[in-house]
Design a protein around this motif. Structure first.
Motif, PDB file in Angstrom:
ATOM      1  N   SER A   2       0.834  -1.195   0.000  1.00 51.22           N
ATOM      2  CA  SER A   2       0.000   0.000   0.000  1.00 51.22           C
ATOM      3  C   SER A   2       0.869   1.246   0.000  1.00 51.22           C
ATOM      4  N   ARG A   5       1.665   4.318  -5.668  1.00 54.88           N
ATOM      5  CA  ARG A   5       0.377   4.166  -6.328  1.00 54.88           C
ATOM      6  C   ARG A   5      -0.008   2.703  -6.488  1.00 54.88           C
ATOM      7  N   LEU A   8      -3.253   1.994  -3.516  1.00 55.04           N
ATOM      8  CA  LEU A   8      -3.359   3.236  -2.761  1.00 55.04           C
ATOM      9  C   LEU A   8      -4.589   3.297  -1.861  1.00 55.04           C
ATOM     10  N   TYR A  25      -4.944   0.024  -7.825  1.00 55.81           N
ATOM     11  CA  TYR A  25      -4.995   1.401  -7.299  1.00 55.81           C
ATOM     12  C   TYR A  25      -6.208   1.661  -6.409  1.00 55.81           C
TER      13      TYR A  25
END
Length: 208
Positions: A2, A5, A8, A25
């Motif tokens: 995490s 990107r 995210l 993402y």
């Protein structure tokens, strides 16, 4: 993962592997996913047990689960479709909600959107299929033009190549039933058998 990107938006998702810029993402709670390649699984939020390998593979997948997309942009537009296996460049590219499909080869099932329970194996097999279901196309260009035809079995290069809405046909042999468009309940066995048939139905042709 995490950071940057990669993943995210991940909040409670567990046991995920995201490798590549923007991969996973938007994943929030989806778990046990493997996304490898730039923007693979980009839109996935709650989908689980997916494997997307390749640039943009499964990019639009949101909640679809148990999918395997391998190849450049394979399964790119899949959103909720589940239990699909797409292997090959652009295989299953436009699939959105179709489920339990197996597409193996370049451009196989490219235009498929809602068609389900299909097996397309061979370069461009079933490429133009959109909503046809329960079809088996094996061979280069087999069932290429099939749009909404259902329950067909085409085995051999160019078998049922021009079929669009014809259903419940069995074509076995190179170019067998090649010109069939809307004919139904035909059985053509042998190379070139029934090659010129277009709309005829309930025929049985056996022999080269």
């Amino acid at each position: 993962v995490s950071q940057s990107r990669y993943g995210l938006s991940n909040t409670t998702g567990l046991s995920n592997t995201f490798i590549g810029e923007c991969s996973g993402y938007n994943n929030s709670t989806g778990g046990e996913n493997t996304f490898i390649g730039r923007c693979s699984g980009l839109s996935n939020t709650i989908g689980f047990t997916n494997t997307f390998v390749g640039v943009d593979a499964g990019r639009s997948n949101v909640s679809g689960s148990s999918n395997t997309f391998i190849g450049y942009v394979s399964g790119r537009n899949n959103t909720t479709g589940y239990s699909n296996t797409f292997v090959g460049v652009q295989s299953g590219y436009n699939n959105t909600t179709g489920y339990q499909n197996t597409f193996i080869g370049l451009n196989t099932g490219f235009f498929n959107t809602t068609g389900s329970c299909n097996t397309f194996i061979g370069t461009t097999a079933g490429e133009r299929n959109t909503s046809g279901s329960c079809n088996t196309f094996i061979g280069w260009g087999a069932g290429f033009c099939n749009n909404s035809g259902n329950s067909n079995i085409f085995i051999g290069n160019c078998t049922g190549n021009l079929n669009t809405i014809g259903s419940s046909n069995v074509f076995i042999g190179n170019s067998s039933g090649k010109s069939n468009t809307t004919g139904t309940f035909n059985i053509f066995i042998g190379d070139l058998s029934g090659e010129a048939n277009t709309i005829g139905s309930s025929n049985t042709f056996i022999g080269n």
